[in-house]
Design a protein around this motif. Structure first.
Motif, short mmCIF file in Angstrom:
data_model
loop_
_atom_site.label_atom_id
_atom_site.label_comp_id
_atom_site.label_asym_id
_atom_site.label_seq_id
_atom_site.Cartn_x
_atom_site.Cartn_y
_atom_site.Cartn_z
N ASP A 158 0.82 -1.21 0.00
CA ASP A 158 0.00 0.00 0.00
C ASP A 158 0.86 1.26 0.00
O ASP A 158 0.46 2.28 -0.58
N PHE A 159 2.01 1.22 0.66
CA PHE A 159 2.91 2.38 0.63
C PHE A 159 3.46 2.58 -0.78
O PHE A 159 3.56 3.72 -1.26
N THR A 160 3.81 1.49 -1.44
CA THR A 160 4.31 1.59 -2.81
C THR A 160 3.25 2.20 -3.72
O THR A 160 3.54 3.08 -4.55
N ALA A 161 2.02 1.74 -3.57
CA ALA A 161 0.94 2.23 -4.43
C ALA A 161 0.72 3.73 -4.24
O ALA A 161 0.51 4.46 -5.22
N TYR A 162 0.76 4.18 -2.99
CA TYR A 162 0.56 5.61 -2.75
C TYR A 162 1.75 6.43 -3.23
O TYR A 162 1.60 7.55 -3.73
N ALA A 163 2.96 5.88 -3.08
CA ALA A 163 4.18 6.63 -3.43
C ALA A 163 4.31 6.86 -4.92
O ALA A 163 4.88 7.88 -5.35
N ARG A 164 3.82 5.96 -5.75
CA ARG A 164 4.13 5.98 -7.18
C ARG A 164 3.76 7.29 -7.88
O ARG A 164 4.42 7.70 -8.83
N ALA A 165 2.71 7.95 -7.44
CA ALA A 165 2.30 9.19 -8.09
C ALA A 165 3.36 10.28 -7.97
O ALA A 165 3.44 11.18 -8.80
N SER A 166 4.19 10.20 -6.92
CA SER A 166 5.26 11.19 -6.73
C SER A 166 6.56 10.74 -7.38
O SER A 166 7.36 11.57 -7.84
#
Length: 318
Positions: free
Chosen positions: A131-139
């Motif tokens: 879930d952290f990876t998924a949220y981080a990807r936009a940045s």
């Protein structure tokens, strides 16, 4: 700025505690952007033993032991700190793409060791999770400089998350705070650190204080401030093995810290730098109140530190 910080921690025990040992991280660090002018740590009742030494990260850790029965404990840290506007080290390659930074921290046999490597791995409050990876990807867009990634993630979290002191506890997993999109500064710091580490970049936890400005025409409320937390991201030098530097980001406020911030301690996460922890014999139940006041020297309130934040016993610091 020349800032006066008062941090009072008060425990009330029932039944009384017979003996206790405590560790405290309450002495501000000396850094490139702040100078510790003075510091005093008052403990009531007076401890039978007390000592002070640096921990592995360079923070000052105070130890004290109480060997007589007591039904309350009051620990008051008073510090005067001169702060400056943080300046990014000239050694930092600010435009280095985040993928290049990630490659610098991949394990390779006989590679030059970088001390920042320790802050790439999971820690007690910052686990690996998709879930952290998924949220981080936009940045983490391709070829974006690591500094710009950090600033974008800081601003996104400020927009996406709501500060809600009642939404999490001290032991709420960061992935749960991510899912509900609300929490406190500790949660936001852990989430941002997790995003960086899951993408292979080093990031560390910073505890400290923030000067809270009152509304125009309103007096500064004694004890209305709280301890704060933010994130420090490592940016390497241009060449492999060349020195780099740390840049701070505050996702709670959507900005980089300035001279209105005071750094207390640094670590992998909250577990390394909790302001107070202890082992007690007795005192099955307790109540806790914490009061923090950060004021420019010369503007100290006339009243003593009396307004504190009453917090649940398992939620020591916001």
């Amino acid at each position: 700025m020349l800032l006066h910080v008062t941090h009072e921690t008060r425990y009330e025990y029932s039944p009384p505690v017979e003996t206790a040992q405590h560790l405290a991280h309450l002495k501000p660090l000396a850094t490139d952007s702040q100078r510790l002018v003075s510091h005093q740590l008052a403990i009531e009742p007076p401890p039978a033993q007390r000592s002070e030494r640096p921990d592995v990260y360079g923070n000052t850790r105070a130890f004290f032991a109480l060997e007589s029965t007591h039904d309350r404990l009051v620990v008051t840290a008073e510090s005067v700190v001169e702060t400056f506007v943080p300046v990014l080290s000239p050694d930092v390659a600010r435009d280095l793409p985040w993928e290049t930074v990630r490659e610098r921290f991949r394990f390779r046999k006989d590679a030059t060791f970088d001390a920042a490597s320790e802050f790439v791995f999971p820690s007690p409050y910052v686990p690996r999770h998709d879930d952290f990876t998924a949220y981080a990807r936009a940045s983490f867009v391709p070829r974006r400089p690591a500094f710009d990634v950090a600033m974008d993630l800081t601003e996104r979290m400020y927009e996406d998350f709501a500060y809600d002191a009642d939404s999490t506890e001290i032991n709420t997993p960061a992935v749960e705070a991510l899912a509900q999109r609300k929490g406190v500064c500790q949660d936001f710091a852990h989430i941002m650190i997790a995003c960086f580490r899951t993408m292979g970049l080093p990031a560390r936890y910073v505890s400290g204080y923030l000067l809270t400005q009152p509304p125009p025409g309103q007096p500064r409320l004694v004890g209305a401030d709280a301890s704060h937390a933010w994130v420090s991201v490592y940016l390497p030098g241009e060449d492999i093995g060349s020195p780099g530097g740390w840049a701070d980001f505050d996702p709670t406020n959507g900005r980089q810290p300035g001279e209105d911030y005071v750094t207390l301690a640094i670590g992998r996460d909250y577990s390394d730098v909790s302001p107070m922890r202890g082992v007690l014999h007795g005192g099955a139940r307790h109540t806790l109140s914490v009061g923090v006041t950060v004021q420019p020297v010369g503007e100290e309130a006339e009243a003593p530190l009396t307004r504190t934040q009453s917090l649940p016993q398992d939620k020591e610091f916001p």
